[in-house]
Scaffold this motif. Structure first.
Motif, PDB file in Angstrom:
ATOM      1  N   UNK A  30       0.827  -1.208   0.000  1.00 13.01           N
ATOM      2  CA  UNK A  30       0.000   0.000   0.000  1.00 13.01           C
ATOM      3  C   UNK A  30       0.869   1.269   0.000  1.00 13.01           C
ATOM      4  N   UNK A  31       1.907   1.257   0.845  1.00 12.10           N
ATOM      5  CA  UNK A  31       2.784   2.439   0.897  1.00 12.10           C
ATOM      6  C   UNK A  31       3.554   2.602  -0.405  1.00 12.10           C
ATOM      7  N   UNK A  94       3.273   5.777  12.115  1.00 17.78           N
ATOM      8  CA  UNK A  94       2.020   5.808  11.346  1.00 17.78           C
ATOM      9  C   UNK A  94       0.909   5.537  12.344  1.00 17.78           C
ATOM     10  N   UNK A  95       0.237   6.563  12.778  1.00 22.50           N
ATOM     11  CA  UNK A  95      -0.778   6.420  13.813  1.00 22.50           C
ATOM     12  C   UNK A  95      -2.068   5.866  13.219  1.00 22.50           C
ATOM     13  N   UNK A  96      -2.688   5.016  13.980  1.00 23.37           N
ATOM     14  CA  UNK A  96      -3.974   4.464  13.554  1.00 23.37           C
ATOM     15  C   UNK A  96      -5.082   5.463  13.854  1.00 23.37           C
ATOM     16  N   UNK A  97      -6.008   5.604  12.918  1.00 21.86           N
ATOM     17  CA  UNK A  97      -7.132   6.518  13.096  1.00 21.86           C
ATOM     18  C   UNK A  97      -8.426   5.721  12.937  1.00 21.86           C
ATOM     19  N   UNK A  98      -9.554   6.327  13.231  1.00 18.61           N
ATOM     20  CA  UNK A  98     -10.842   5.643  13.240  1.00 18.61           C
ATOM     21  C   UNK A  98     -11.107   4.908  11.926  1.00 18.61           C
ATOM     22  N   UNK A  99     -10.780   5.540  10.787  1.00 16.62           N
ATOM     23  CA  UNK A  99     -11.079   4.937   9.490  1.00 16.62           C
ATOM     24  C   UNK A  99     -10.330   3.624   9.295  1.00 16.62           C
ATOM     25  N   UNK A 185      -4.832  -2.667   9.134  1.00 15.56           N
ATOM     26  CA  UNK A 185      -3.934  -2.039   8.149  1.00 15.56           C
ATOM     27  C   UNK A 185      -4.217  -0.545   8.118  1.00 15.56           C
ATOM     28  N   UNK A 186      -3.150   0.232   8.064  1.00 15.89           N
ATOM     29  CA  UNK A 186      -3.316   1.684   8.062  1.00 15.89           C
ATOM     30  C   UNK A 186      -3.943   2.165   6.753  1.00 15.89           C
ATOM     31  N   UNK A 187      -4.734   3.221   6.872  1.00 17.34           N
ATOM     32  CA  UNK A 187      -5.394   3.797   5.691  1.00 17.34           C
ATOM     33  C   UNK A 187      -4.417   4.686   4.923  1.00 17.34           C
ATOM     34  N   UNK A 188      -4.802   5.039   3.711  1.00 19.25           N
ATOM     35  CA  UNK A 188      -3.978   5.927   2.878  1.00 19.25           C
ATOM     36  C   UNK A 188      -3.786   7.274   3.563  1.00 19.25           C
TER      37      UNK A 188
END
Length: 669
Positions: A30-31, A94-99, A185-188
């Motif tokens: 993804x990255x 890379x912080x995780x967010x709600x999405x 998995x982290x979002x874009x």
């Protein structure tokens, strides 16, 4: 080039300044896509070990740092581990967010039992709020180390968890203890945010590094100046303690290296006045003082910050060394003939006309504009040029003079602008520096500017406009900082009308104009100058012949002196020599009668002549006039053993005028 490295063994090439360590292949892919879309210079690395992902990531991080990585991006747990390992690198998580959790929460709401959320550090409030709204039986577990990770997975099973949601580390232990697990998995958005943060950190690092390098260079520059300047330098703080002292100062104060630092200045220099500078805040310049038997010239400058004196810097120069250096420079310039010898005090005269010319010339000295000096031959145009130079801010620079009428077009070009090796047949090895370059930071005096060929005029105009020269045979331009003073005895307005002098050059060289009056318009200056030359040539014998000299000068009182001061000087020198060696035995009456009877052509029916018309009568005209004049020049040369100077004196003209006439009539020696 963007790559996914799956083994630390592949870290044998130059890495990008920003590198990303992805704990999973999915995150790496993804990255990679994001990086390619954004055209970023970021390498991506994936730990190969499934059993010990964290330690594998740390080994990759160490290798990246060794190979020049400045910023490392990774997920929060891996990023924290890298930070704790204290590597010399900036780390961005890379912080995780709600999405990032939306899909896993969608699965979790259909599970019957406790949902265990695993995170490195506290779970975000957004996730907690969403779980509460959806009535998900969520329990939150945090960990810091690998052991913590195993412990919380086991604890969640004890608590009745049916599903775990977390990262790669918790996935490993969930699989080990048979707990169903969803790996986040982290979002874009979160990946892009981390990349932007990393780029900002790298930019700040580069700016800081640049500042540090500039500071180091500046410090090294100061150090070089301090240690290798000819001046002695001492700096003290507001209490008078020595902060800085360079080797030259240590020699003057006669102290060993480093001894003076930290000492009070009055222990080093007993008669110091640096405390006065601290108290009155005023700089003291060019003060003479004796330091341990050495006479020095010193400057004392207060260091003032926010109107408070924080110290003083003093510079010293050994007066004897200053004098020796000045003498060396003067000898060097004299050897090269690049010194202006005359000052305004050397211009003799009491008439209003000459005083006015001197006054105007003095005002021109403060300017850097070009000057055109106009006047007849022998009026002292170069004397004025040298005096202006010696009164200007360029007085310590060279004064370079050239008579433009004395050289052919090709020679004049190479003399003015120089040439490179091989520019033409006969060019000396290594080439030659031109007069404009020699005059850098000084003054160039172009005498007889009206004689410059039209093609050289164009080159001179370019030099004046662009302030740079190009040597003959070269394409390289060299900047020059030169003040240009020109002189002529010609009427350049007429020369422009006849197209023999460029109009644009005329206005360029004549920003300032100075006219030197002819001697016949200076009244009593004839007697004053005559007496000056008489005293010079007869020396101690002048008293013996003074009355005879005054009588002769009265006889020539009405003479027009068309050769001006040069003719007067020659006349006085001639009678002085005759007086010294013949005394009253020589027929001075005959000499004076012959001198004042010389006939000059009168131009425009006025009581004046063109200086390049000599010994001709008004009854001779046209080609006959030219023939007659050529014969007179030839005769004068023959009667004076082919001596140019003697023939010019006999004709009452300058050497330059005689050369020009010889060239005009093709008279060759």
């Amino acid at each position: 080039m963007i790559q996914i490295e799956q083994s630390i063994n592949m870290l044998n090439k130059r890495v990008t300044e920003i590198s990303l360590i992805a704990p999973t292949i999915q995150l790496a892919q993804k990255t990679r896509n994001i990086i390619e879309q954004r055209n970023e210079e970021i390498d991506v690395f994936v730990p190969i070990s499934k059993e010990d992902t964290l330690n594998d990531a740390l080994r990759i991080a160490r290798n990246l740092v060794e190979q020049g990585a400045k910023v490392i991006i990774s997920r929060k747990g891996t990023a924290s581990a890298i930070i704790e390992s204290k590597l010399n690198v900036s780390v961005v998580a890379i912080n995780s967010i709600l999405s990032d959790y939306i899909e896993s929460i969608e699965v979790a709401k259909y599970e019957n039992g406790i949902i265990a959320f695993f995170s490195y550090g506290e779970m975000t409030d957004d996730v907690k709020s969403l779980c509460s709204m959806l009535d998900i039986k969520a329990k939150y577990y945090t960990f810091k180390t690998d052991k913590d990770c195993e412990r919380i997975v086991r604890q969640s099973l004890t608590d009745g968890a049916v599903l775990g949601i977390g990262g790669v580390m918790t996935q490993k232990y969930s699989e080990m203890y048979n707990l169903k697990h969803i790996t986040i998995e982290n979002s874009e958005v979160s990946i892009t945010s981390a990349i932007e943060t990393a780029k900002q950190i790298l930019q700040v690092q580069k700016e800081e590094s640049k500042k540090q390098n500039e500071l180091k260079v500046q410090l090294e520059r100061y150090k070089a100046v301090l240690n290798f300047t000819h001046d002695a330098i001492i700096a003290v703080d507001e209490k008078g303690k020595v902060d800085v002292i360079n080797p030259v100062a240590e020699q003057i104060v006669k102290t060993s290296p480093g001894y003076a630092v930290g000492k009070n200045i009055d222990e080093i220099i007993h008669n110091t006045s640096m405390f006065d500078t601290i108290s009155n805040k005023e700089k003291q310049l060019n003060q003479l003082m004796d330091i341990n038997g050495t006479l020095v010239s010193t400057n004392r400058i207060p260091i003032v910050v926010d109107d408070k004196v924080k110290g003083v810097v003093a510079t010293f120069q050994d007066v004897k060394v200053i004098q020796e250096n000045e003498n060396k420079i003067r000898r060097s310039l004299h050897e090269k003939g690049l010194v202006a010898r005359y000052h305004f005090r050397d211009i003799k005269g009491e008439s209003d006309e000459i005083k006015n010319a001197i006054s105007i010339a003095k005002s021109y000295a403060s300017s850097d504009s070009t000057i055109l000096i106009q006047g007849e031959t022998g009026t002292g145009k170069e004397l004025f040029a040298q005096s202006i130079h010696n009164s200007s801010s360029r007085k310590s620079g060279p004064f370079v003079a050239i008579n433009c009428a004395s050289l052919s077009s090709n020679l004049l070009e190479s003399e003015l602008f120089g040439y490179v090796e091989g520019a033409f047949t006969g060019a000396i090895k290594g080439g030659k520096i031109g007069l404009f370059e020699l005059a850098h930071k000084g003054t160039i005096f172009l005498d007889e500017i009206g004689e410059i060929p039209i093609e050289i005029q164009a080159q001179l105009l370019r030099v004046l406009q662009e302030k740079e020269i190009r040597k003959v045979g070269s394409v390289v331009k060299t900047p020059v900082d030169v003040r240009v003073i020109t002189a002529t005895n010609r009427n350049l307005i007429d020369e422009m009308k006849s197209k023999s002098f460029r109009e644009d050059l005329y206005y360029r060289i004549g920003v300032l104009n100075l006219t030197v009056p002819p001697l016949r318009e200076r009244g009593g200056d004839v007697m004053l100058l005559g007496r000056f030359f008489f005293d010079k040539y007869l020396g101690s014998d002048k008293t013996k012949f003074l009355s005879m000299f005054e009588h002769i000068m009265k006889r020539v009182n009405s003479y027009k002196w068309y050769g001006n001061i040069r003719e007067l000087q020659n006349f006085v020198e001639r009678i002085s020599v005759l007086m010294k060696y013949h005394g009253n035995g020589y027929d001075f009456e005959q000499l004076v009668s012959s001198f004042i009877s010389k006939d000059y052509s009168i131009s425009n029916n006025e009581d004046s002549i063109e200086e390049d018309q000599v010994c001709i009568t008004t009854s001779v005209k046209g080609n006959d006039l030219n023939k007659w004049e050529a014969e007179k020049i030839t005769s004068a040369l023959k009667n004076n053993d082919l001596s140019i100077q003697k023939a010019a004196d006999a004709l009452g003209i300058s050497r330059t005028t005689l050369w020009r006439k010889m060239k005009q009539y093709n008279i060759k020696l």
